[in-house]
Design a protein around this motif. Structure first.
Motif, mmCIF file in Angstrom:
data_model
loop_
_atom_site.group_PDB
_atom_site.id
_atom_site.type_symbol
_atom_site.label_atom_id
_atom_site.label_comp_id
_atom_site.label_asym_id
_atom_site.label_seq_id
_atom_site.Cartn_x
_atom_site.Cartn_y
_atom_site.Cartn_z
ATOM 1 N N ALA A 52 -21.256 -32.654 -14.783
ATOM 2 C CA ALA A 52 -21.895 -32.262 -16.177
ATOM 3 C C ALA A 52 -21.371 -31.369 -16.775
ATOM 4 C CB ALA A 52 -23.313 -32.110 -15.970
ATOM 5 N N THR A 53 -20.823 -30.330 -16.078
ATOM 6 C CA THR A 53 -20.071 -28.986 -16.494
ATOM 7 C C THR A 53 -18.802 -29.499 -17.029
ATOM 8 O OG1 THR A 53 -21.547 -27.621 -15.030
ATOM 9 C CG2 THR A 53 -19.414 -26.736 -16.142
ATOM 10 N N GLY A 54 -18.257 -30.400 -16.234
ATOM 11 C CA GLY A 54 -16.950 -30.690 -16.648
ATOM 12 C C GLY A 54 -17.024 -31.658 -17.888
ATOM 13 N N LEU A 55 -17.747 -32.599 -18.217
ATOM 14 C CA LEU A 55 -18.059 -33.150 -19.319
ATOM 15 C C LEU A 55 -18.353 -32.282 -20.695
ATOM 16 C CD1 LEU A 55 -20.611 -35.936 -17.656
ATOM 17 C CD2 LEU A 55 -18.222 -36.593 -18.735
ATOM 18 N N ALA A 56 -19.125 -31.403 -20.155
ATOM 19 C CA ALA A 56 -19.503 -30.324 -21.536
ATOM 20 C C ALA A 56 -18.113 -29.777 -21.748
ATOM 21 C CB ALA A 56 -20.368 -29.526 -21.134
ATOM 22 N N THR A 57 -17.262 -29.267 -20.728
ATOM 23 C CA THR A 57 -16.035 -28.326 -21.209
ATOM 24 C C THR A 57 -14.984 -29.498 -21.499
ATOM 25 O OG1 THR A 57 -16.860 -27.077 -19.305
ATOM 26 C CG2 THR A 57 -14.252 -27.007 -20.237
ATOM 27 N N GLY A 58 -14.807 -30.421 -20.890
ATOM 28 C CA GLY A 58 -13.663 -31.420 -21.359
ATOM 29 C C GLY A 58 -13.666 -31.942 -22.785
ATOM 30 N N LEU A 107 -27.526 -38.233 -15.049
ATOM 31 C CA LEU A 107 -26.657 -37.412 -15.518
ATOM 32 C C LEU A 107 -26.675 -37.391 -17.070
ATOM 33 C CD1 LEU A 107 -23.005 -37.230 -14.425
ATOM 34 C CD2 LEU A 107 -23.914 -36.155 -16.409
ATOM 35 N N TRP A 108 -26.412 -38.614 -17.551
ATOM 36 C CA TRP A 108 -26.464 -38.775 -19.296
ATOM 37 C C TRP A 108 -27.536 -38.226 -19.869
ATOM 38 C CZ3 TRP A 108 -23.189 -39.398 -23.310
ATOM 39 C CH2 TRP A 108 -23.853 -39.861 -24.381
ATOM 40 N N ASP A 109 -28.728 -38.792 -19.261
ATOM 41 C CA ASP A 109 -30.304 -38.633 -19.697
ATOM 42 C C ASP A 109 -30.422 -37.024 -19.898
ATOM 43 O OD1 ASP A 109 -30.560 -41.132 -20.364
ATOM 44 O OD2 ASP A 109 -31.871 -41.521 -18.739
ATOM 45 N N HIS A 110 -29.598 -36.155 -19.080
ATOM 46 C CA HIS A 110 -29.987 -35.145 -18.956
ATOM 47 C C HIS A 110 -28.920 -33.787 -19.589
ATOM 48 C CE1 HIS A 110 -33.434 -35.525 -16.025
ATOM 49 N NE2 HIS A 110 -32.791 -36.741 -15.765
ATOM 50 N N LEU A 111 -28.113 -34.543 -20.246
ATOM 51 C CA LEU A 111 -27.055 -33.618 -20.803
ATOM 52 C C LEU A 111 -27.624 -33.149 -22.228
ATOM 53 C CD1 LEU A 111 -23.925 -35.939 -20.670
ATOM 54 C CD2 LEU A 111 -24.315 -33.778 -19.295
ATOM 55 N N ASP A 112 -26.970 -31.981 -22.714
ATOM 56 C CA ASP A 112 -27.488 -31.345 -23.750
ATOM 57 C C ASP A 112 -27.239 -32.341 -24.983
ATOM 58 O OD1 ASP A 112 -26.807 -29.944 -26.483
ATOM 59 O OD2 ASP A 112 -27.884 -28.337 -25.301
#
Length: 628
Positions: free
Chosen positions: A93-99, A135-140
């Protein structure tokens, strides 16, 4: 090898060898994920694995490392139903936000910046869907918006090659559709139609319009339809297609199971072999599809044998990492698009861990592979292959009269990965520079006075069939010398270059167990031709014996650092004087045990009569065009 009474334990060389339990699969996945995590960037958006920089550069390598390990992480999260994998979820999740943060120094290469990002985007979209509740449902919401923005250039992009890449656009657009992003019904229909155009006999799928038959048929073209059909909102799109996809996979798996060696090795043929145990993916696809012809216990066992073949031979290595290579590192096995993260498409071979512990695949009795039951002979018309496996040594051989990654009548240099007359689970084609420019191994070539050997890409398949215990296949066509141009990208196909015609050759193979009687006839030859050369299998298990007429010369070609299995590689060859219209016959043998009688007898008139080394005589009528 035989099966014990409990139907789960296989006896190999006198030792019990049970299939892995689900926990064993999870331990391998966790080990691989822990090893790659040690090479993650601070914001987890890139996984920069050790090894030489890939042909597409460091930024693409880091994205590839993230996306391909995300496949494995996603399978792990889905199989656990999000329980006990919080750290894994948080990391990615952190990687998705950063990337997807345009201001981050770790930001991903965008789809508009490099085409390889289109490949990796499909893995990201697929796993975001597979792990949606955890994962997706909990992303900002802002991160979700950035992900949609990152993936959206797929819509309206007509530069996707019309090969297995159509599934990358399909998967991404289907995910975008499910989250309210942009998508195109017309493009989805066009990509599905492209996939339909790849369909060939027997459930096989060609990787595009050319005669490109390889592992992509299983780990991409047969796999993605079933992963895609399970995506949110895909049911409507897949309606009316899934039954056909299942039928294709069902028939294809009958051949794919026969292609696994007794030691679990996949066939060493085709490009992207550094993906290694991704070759197990179609067996898991068969479990997902609930194919009717193969029990789930056999599908799991096949996947088990393929994955463990590599694990027990050092892949992953002691550090838990996959190198560019086969068992160990061998960089020459890569294509120009390969980087240090590329081997992690092997994650597809661990797809089974996405299935929960209660799935019947984990408790079904093991069913043996075809080669664990007995000798195997199958004629496969689509790629023009005869499959011949021998239980005694566990070797599966393919005699090839239809695959060259080219088109009938279109001349270019042979690819050693596609155009050789034979491939096996115990040998690798010669892959040094002469392997690309001067074919010898598993070839029938014309040789000029300077020692240049011909190429056969563009040949025509004559027939592929089985008659009792003997397989028969033939091909014919012009052969040519090529002054190859190696300036283009290496995607596994033969090189383009300046073509010089040399003549025409007809080749017929009669195959029985470890033996091939190879008949060759020179139908035309230009004055430059000095001799006809028959090349055998590469490696120490190969034997070559002239039957008729007697050879004028024989020897071995020795190649250093030319394959991932042994070094140096020795290839036997036999030369004949060129007699236009006359047949030669050669006994080509690949066996772990030398035959008691290494000779056979062939009579040629209207029929072919062969007395094989074990004394059995067979007779066959061949419909072979007369020489022009």
């Amino acid at each position: 090898m035989h099966v014990s009474e409990d139907r789960r334990t296989f006896i190999d060389n006198g030792r019990p060898r049970p299939d892995w339990l689900r926990d064993d699969w999870l331990r391998l996945a966790d080990r691989m994920l822990a090893a790659t995590h040690r090479h993650a960037s601070p914001g987890h958006a890139r996984i920069d694995l050790p090894g030489a920089e890939g042909g597409y550069g460091h930024d693409v390598d880091g994205l590839e490392g993230f996306a391909r390990t995300f496949l494995l992480a996603g399978f792990r999260i889905a199989g656990a139903r999000g329980t006990g994998v919080d750290e894994l979820i948080d990391r990615y999740a952190t990687g998705l936000a950063t990337g997807t943060d345009p201001s981050s120094p770790e930001r991903w290469t965008r789809l508009t910046e490099h085409s390889q990002a289109k490949v990796e985007a499909a893995s990201i979209a697929l796993i975001l869907d597979l792990t949606r509740p955890w994962l997706w449902d909990h992303l900002d919401p802002r991160v979700r918006e950035r992900i949609v923005d990152y993936l959206s250039p797929v819509v309206g992009d007509d530069t996707y090659p019309r090969i297995n890449w159509v599934w990358f656009r399909l998967v991404v657009q289907t995910f975008l559709r499910s989250v309210g992003g942009p998508w195109s019904a017309a493009e989805i229909e066009a990509d599905l139609a492209a996939h339909d155009s790849f369909r060939r006999a027997g459930g096989w799928l060609a990787d595009g319009p050319s005669r490109a038959f390889d592992h992509y048929s299983g780990w991409a073209l047969q796999l993605y339809p079933f992963l895609w059909a399970r995506m949110s909102g895909a049911a409507e799109l897949a309606a009316g297609r899934l039954e056909r996809y299942t039928d294709d996979l069902d028939r294809y798996l009958l051949d794919a199971l026969a292609l696994v060696g007794g030691d679990g090795s996949p066939l060493l043929q085709g490009r992207s072999l550094i993906y290694r145990f991704a070759a197990a993916a179609p067996f898991w696809a068969g479990v997902l599809a609930e194919v009717p012809s193969t029990p789930v216990g056999q599908l799991r066992h096949a996947a088990d044998r393929v994955v463990r073949h590599f694990v027990e031979r050092g892949a992953p290595d002691a550090a838990g990492l996959l190198s560019v290579g086969w068992h160990g590192p061998w960089p020459r096995l890569a294509q120009s698009y390969s980087g240090p993260g590329s081997p992690y498409w092997a994650s597809k071979g661990l797809l089974g861990i996405a299935l929960p512990a209660e799935h019947p695949v984990w408790t079904a009795p093991a069913e043996p592979l075809p080669i664990e039951r007995g000798d195997v002979l199958r004629a496969v018309p689509a790629p023009g292959w005869l499959i011949s496996g021998t239980r005694a040594d566990g070797i599966v051989r393919v005699i090839n009269h239809g695959t060259d990654h080219g088109f009938e009548g279109r001349a270019r240099a042979d690819s050693p990965l596609y155009a050789r007359l034979g491939y096996s689970t115990a040998t690798a084609p010669v892959l040094d520079e002469p392997g690309w420019t001067a074919p010898v191994d598993q070839s029938v070539v014309l040789v000029d006075g300077a020692g240049n050997t011909t190429h056969r890409t563009g040949m025509r398949t004559l027939f592929v069939r089985a008659e009792g215990s003997v397989g028969l296949a033939g091909s014919a066509g012009p052969v040519h010398w090529v002054r190859a141009d190696d300036s283009g990208p290496d995607h596994g196909e033969g090189r383009a270059g300046t073509v010089r015609p040399a003549g025409r050759i007809t080749v017929v193979s009669l195959v029985r167990g470890p033996f091939e009687v190879r008949l060759a006839r020179v139908d035309e030859a230009v004055p430059d031709v000095a001799r006809l050369r028959i090349g055998g299998w590469p490696g120490p298990l190969s034997r070559l014996t002239a039957i008729l007429p007697s050879a004028s010369e024989s020897g071995f070609a020795t190649h250093d650092d030319a394959g991932p299995l042994e070094n140096p590689v020795r290839v036997p060859w036999i030369d004949h004087q060129v007699q236009v219209g006359a047949w030669t016959a050669t006994l080509v043998t690949l066996s772990a045990e030398p035959p008691a009688n290494p000779h056979c007898h062939v009579e040629l008139d209207e029929d072919v009569r062969v007395t094989w080394p074990d004394g059995v005589t067979t007779r066959h009528h061949l419909t072979v065009p007369s020489q022009p």
